[in-house]
Design an enzyme around this catalytic site. Structure first.
Site, PDB file in Angstrom:
ATOM      1  N   GLU A 232      -8.725  15.203   5.618  1.00 39.80           N
ATOM      2  CA  GLU A 232      -7.300  15.052   5.926  1.00 39.80           C
ATOM      3  C   GLU A 232      -6.385  15.897   5.048  1.00 39.80           C
ATOM      4  O   GLU A 232      -5.193  16.032   5.347  1.00 39.80           O
ATOM      5  CB  GLU A 232      -6.887  13.571   5.843  1.00 39.80           C
ATOM      6  CG  GLU A 232      -7.300  12.739   7.046  1.00 39.80           C
ATOM      7  CD  GLU A 232      -8.714  12.190   6.921  1.00 39.80           C
ATOM      8  OE1 GLU A 232      -9.402  12.555   5.947  1.00 39.80           O
ATOM      9  OE2 GLU A 232      -9.123  11.398   7.799  1.00 39.80           O
ATOM     10  N   GLU A 288       0.344  -7.120   0.745  1.00 34.65           N
ATOM     11  CA  GLU A 288      -0.132  -6.119   1.684  1.00 34.65           C
ATOM     12  C   GLU A 288       0.920  -5.863   2.758  1.00 34.65           C
ATOM     13  O   GLU A 288       1.925  -6.572   2.858  1.00 34.65           O
ATOM     14  CB  GLU A 288      -1.449  -6.574   2.319  1.00 34.65           C
ATOM     15  CG  GLU A 288      -2.607  -6.664   1.330  1.00 34.65           C
ATOM     16  CD  GLU A 288      -3.197  -5.301   0.991  1.00 34.65           C
ATOM     17  OE1 GLU A 288      -2.651  -4.284   1.431  1.00 34.65           O
ATOM     18  OE2 GLU A 288      -4.219  -5.262   0.279  1.00 34.65           O
TER      19      GLU A 288
END
Length: 488
Positions: A232, A288
């Site tokens: 990536e 999160e």
């Protein structure tokens, strides 16, 4: 004019020139919960508990316990800032990333002395201590420990030699130890670690912190858009039109991002699992992206740290787990993945995609779809199915017409209220694996769910049937440029 953005420092220089997009403070701040607590009010946004808002990026120049250290936060916590840092418009980000994935520019080796290695601390040094060397904050008083939330983990597959960069949850566990959490089956470096463990080998790894925002955004692509073997860092290269530069690590056989502010070098140890909150015993990990503080895992892998290198006067970069920063990093690559898949299947129909803040960039997508002929009726729902295929963690898809601004959730809800009927426009797909961090994806929530992490995926079709389009024209206002009426 700021220099071209190529690293964290040039990114901050650009933001300093933009009105209301950057602030710094010399007031001392405690990295343990206080720093994140301050930014919660300044500009966290996302799924952070209210009150919060979208605000400027921020640098804390006086971090308690870390003389001379600076901590930057919120760099990507605004779609407007992300667009500026990538030199495009906010509505064009997904399409831009889609094009970059299709035209990657692989990384290259850095020539000369790497900026990230101006100062080197080896684990063999008698005073080596991660707690002192890396000013990693906690988000809340309940966190398992100090977390590195924006570490670009880079490793190499032991069989194939392919590389990958991914962001993982990293908690400091000791003076030379980090825990790393691998979501089962979801990240390529996890697969590399599993293979190395099968071979009874350590996996060399580098963790680069404080890098070009293009790297942070590009690193968040997932399969099938970027399958195992796709580095990536090549996305960031395409975004910048020039390759990311890597340097050889000092103590392990791996490479790191040459212009990072910090690099942590180490090895993932095979056959060892650690309890994430072994030092705090809070039972929690950290907040999160869905907005809840996740439970501590007892199955984290262990990284034995061998060195920390950094620039002179380094800038630590961090983010709040549920903030708008996560929406940008996770959501914009998801938009690109969805756009790319649907455009290939039915060119010209999908106008744009938005993975909104309410879904943390992962759970929810709004697809702006244009029906060009009577035969396109029903294709909008096919596009939604393709979206689920493009990104497996997606839970809900909203379909809207081309006259609805998919980036404006008020406009999306307007479409739902005037172009949607619950008995015919809801499509449910039960029993599909989704994301373990959604607490409703659990048998305790619904008897239809067989295992934690399984969800009922849902399509909300808020588009007008093609044969009724003439009855749903929005009020037609005069098109003009209002500037001459607004001049002072």
């Amino acid at each position: 004019m700021a220099e071209k953005v190529k690293d964290l420092r040039s990114a901050l220089a650009l933001l300093r020139e933009m009105p209301d997009q950057f602030i710094d403070t010399d007031v001392e701040v405690d990295p343990m919960a206080e720093l994140a607590g301050v930014y919660r009010y300044v500009g966290a946004g996302g799924t952070v508990k209210r009150p919060t808002k979208e605000g400027p990026a921020m640098i804390f120049n006086n971090v308690k316990g870390h003389p001379g250290a600076k901590v930057a936060i919120g760099l990507l916590a605004s779609r407007k800032r992300v667009a500026a840092l990538l030199d495009t418009e906010p509505e064009n980000l997904g399409k831009m990333l889609c094009k970059s994935v299709e035209n990657p520019i692989p990384p290259v080796d850095f020539k000369g002395a790497a900026p990230c290695q101006q100062i080197v601390h080896k684990a063999t040094d008698p005073d080596f201590d991660l707690y002192n060397l890396v000013p990693a904050p906690t988000n809340t008083p309940d966190d398992a420990g100090p977390y590195i939330t924006l570490g670009m983990c880079y490793a190499t597959h032991p069989d194939t030699g392919v590389h990958d960069v991914t962001i993982h949850r990293l908690c400091i566990q000791g003076k030379d130890e980090l825990s790393i959490f691998f979501t089962p089956g979801a990240r390529h470096i996890g697969a590399m670690a599993e293979r190395a463990e099968q071979l009874e080998q350590k996996l060399p790894i580098s963790i680069s912190i404080g890098v070009d925002p293009a790297i942070e955004i590009g690193s968040c692509f997932e399969p099938p858009t970027t399958p195992l073997g796709y580095d990536e860092l090549s996305v960031a290269g395409a975004l910048r039109g020039e390759p990311v530069e890597l340097c050889e690590c000092v103590t392990v056989k791996e490479k790191a991002i040459a212009n990072a502010e910090y690099v942590i070098e180490g090895e993932v140890i095979p056959g060892v699992r650690v309890k994430e909150d072994q030092n705090s015993n809070t039972g929690y990990a950290m907040p999160e992206f869905p907005g809840y503080t996740g439970p501590a895992s007892d199955q984290c892998w262990l990284i034995k740290v061998t060195a920390v290198t950094h620039r002179e006067n380094p800038i630590m970069q961090t983010c709040i787990g549920p903030s708008e920063e996560h929406v940008s990093m996770a959501g914009i690559p998801t938009e690109a993945s969805i756009y790319g898949m649907v455009e290939k299947a039915m060119p010209g129909r999908l106008q744009n995609v938005y993975c909104s803040s309410a879904g943390g960039g992962k759970y929810m997508a709004v697809l702006q779809f244009k029906k060009l002929s009577p035969s396109d009726e029903g294709r909008q729902r096919q596009a939604a199915l393709l979206a689920f295929s493009a990104f497996s963690e997606l839970k809900n898809v909203f379909l809207v017409d081309e006259d609805v601004d998919c980036f404006d959730m008020n406009d999306v809800l307007w479409a739902m209220n005037t172009r949607f009927q619950g008995d015919v426009d809801v499509v449910t797909i039960p029993g599909v694996r989704c994301h373990p961090l959604d607490p409703s994806n659990d048998p305790a929530f619904s008897t239809s769910i067989r295992d934690h992490g399984i969800a009922c995926k849902t399509i909300f079709d808020c588009t007008v049937p093609y044969d009724l389009k003439d009855r749903f024209h929005r009020a037609r206002f005069m098109e003009l440029d209002p500037e001459r009426w607004l001049k002072k």
